[in-house]
Scaffold this motif. Sequence first.
Motif, short mmCIF file in Angstrom:
data_model
loop_
_atom_site.label_atom_id
_atom_site.label_comp_id
_atom_site.label_asym_id
_atom_site.label_seq_id
_atom_site.Cartn_x
_atom_site.Cartn_y
_atom_site.Cartn_z
N LYS A 1 10.79 -25.69 54.28
CA LYS A 1 12.05 -24.99 54.11
C LYS A 1 12.00 -23.58 54.68
N ALA B 1 7.18 -28.83 50.57
CA ALA B 1 8.63 -28.64 50.63
C ALA B 1 8.98 -27.19 50.94
N SER C 1 13.75 -30.20 45.92
CA SER C 1 13.35 -30.98 47.09
C SER C 1 11.82 -31.06 47.09
N TYR C 2 11.30 -32.19 47.53
CA TYR C 2 9.86 -32.41 47.51
C TYR C 2 9.38 -32.77 48.91
N GLY C 3 8.24 -32.23 49.29
CA GLY C 3 7.64 -32.63 50.56
C GLY C 3 6.57 -33.69 50.31
N ALA D 1 12.91 -25.69 46.41
CA ALA D 1 11.70 -26.36 46.90
C ALA D 1 10.61 -26.37 45.84
#
Length: 731
Positions: A205, A201, A84-86, A196
């Motif tokens: 999280k 991310a 997952s990427y922020g 993450a």
Amino acid sequence: MASTSRKTKSKPWWRDPAAWKRIGFWTLIGGIAFGVIAAVALTIAIFSTRASLPSYDELKSSPNGQMIRVHAVDGTVLVSLGPSYGEWIAHADIPEVMKDAIVAVEDRRFEDHWGVDLWGMGRAIRTGLANRGTGRRLQGASTITQQVARTIFLSNKYDFGRKMREAVLALAMERKFTKEQILELYLNKVYFGGGAYGIDAASRKFFGHPAKELSLGEAAVMAGLVKAPSHYAPTADAEAAIQRASVVLDVMVETGKISRAQAAATDPQGVKLAPEPRQNSVRYFTDWALPQLEVLIDETDAPLEVWTTLDLDMQRAADEAIRANAPGDAQGALVSLDRDGAVRAMVGGKDYVSSIYNRATQATRQPGSAFKLFVYLAALEAGHKPDDMVVDEPVTINGWTPRNSSRRNLGEMSLRSAFAYSINTVAAKLGQEVGFGTVANMARRFGITTPVNTQPSMVLGTSDVRLIDMTRAFASVAQQGVAVTPFGITRVTANGAVIYSHEVDTSHVLVAPYVAAQMTDLLQTAVNTGSGKAAQIGRPVAGKTGTTSSNKDGWFLGFSSGLTTGVWMGRDNARPVPGLQGGTAPARAFRSFMVKAVAKRPVEEFDTKVTLPEWQLDPEDNAYFAPDNGMFVDEDGNPLPEAPRDDALPAEEEEQAQPDQIDQEWIDRMTGRRAPPQPAPTRAPSPSAVRPPPRDWQRQPPADWPRQPPPQQRQQPERALPRDADDGYQE
């Protein structure tokens, strides 16, 4: 006079100082030449690598792995899998405490080296040579630049060759990018655990807020994760993550990034972690559906948006139904299919966290009477009609003698009555008539994927099946004999483009529509007059119960208003569950789920009218149906030497053994029909349909059955209906 001459021996070369001087000279020359060649080669490698490196913007967009977001039918995100990427955080916007923490703990000489820490590299080479052949990894000395190179360009394989390629890439990157750019790449791409990638991310999280808001304590926790994300991540071990943060703070003091007073004022124990989302029953569905992507699409890099068939309201209702009705330490499973095969709900057990084993799709168990669906489908296809008269009488097939749970034979009756009361002898005779291989082929035709034996006892459900396969079979009957194939993924998009869209295939007709309609006729009767009464929901329902030997398994499968639902309950170790029958907990779970699942759907009438079996019109005959407690045959379908005692049944089961009064007017009212009143019979029943006078053993209990009163002595309410009268392998 003799003269002697002495020959002088020469010295060995290794004792000659001049020889050693020559060796030393040429070794020095060779070493210098080798060093020059190596330096030239390294320089060429560095600058050629530098020339081939992508631009900084390209490096920023390079993927770390494939991200998959799974949506419910209403668009709600069910789960995010993979990395997952922020948001991308620019170097100037990254909190200084985060930059200081990561540099202190990962590469304290970051500002001084040229991409490779020579002292650390030497230590890694020495350690690698010492551990050669032991299987241990090369240790330490990877600078931040090297880690960026490995993350973007290389694999995680640990060997000497990879370390050398990593070093060349790091040196080349230092020639092309600034320290600020490299640190920005690192903090936005490094893996922090829990799926993450990048500080934003990970911050969202673990702490529930963007990375721009990181405190010193939170930055220490984050910096401590990089060494071993799977071990130190708060989602894996919150206590280990906090302890590691204390080490990071000490290192920051040692390297001068913070003062001792700042470290003392920062308590990692006070860092508030975001709660981990609960892994509920939705994961049973996603674990089943997502592996299908491997055959549906070829995309392996771009982030995917997967749109599924799961209805969250139905899923919640299914989860509640299983949790509320599965007895004691028994497990339960539920699958619900829409008319096109879309899986609207799937529960594989009471609790996904404690057991990820999906009993709806993976477990294979004996279905009991529910398997009679295929026996009667084969009989109807062969020309039988629901009103055909058959005879319930003793029968022996290849040495196998089935019997009914009542331990009696009732003589002539309609096929509808035989199905409603699950008469085993009739099922055996039908199987023999059409052929047991034909019944097995019918099961395979309707989607049973597990092996089906062709022994005579197979008609009583002795072959292991999967719940999703049985539910699929009932759904195909509900669809007028058109094959229904369960599916969970409707479409997949990558970068906004649709790369897969499901198409429903309605071209496979399994049986003629009239055969499916006749089967629906029988299934309606089973719910309205047999052991499936607990599954009634106030609108037309067709279905069948199933109970296996010694109450090991309970099944209910049925359909209404375009929705087909299957329920199984039992223990994973296949041990008996006292009182478990298809018409009790599974039927109640079916009702609990279906009442909510079809609440917003219009009432749909079946093509066939509910018709009561002729035994409904003769209250006295009800006394000869014993309750199905699933304990009258062994695992091969053969009769047990003695029947169970009434006192072995729990109070709930004894109550179930006394069905309530139900008449045709009530059924018409419950199904929304206004059928004309049924005329009373004007003729006497045929001799073959009349039960013969009770034998002596029926009047007096046998000596080896002291606690079992004869059925005719039990108190029965007027016009009481029999339960689904199966022998032990089914109801």
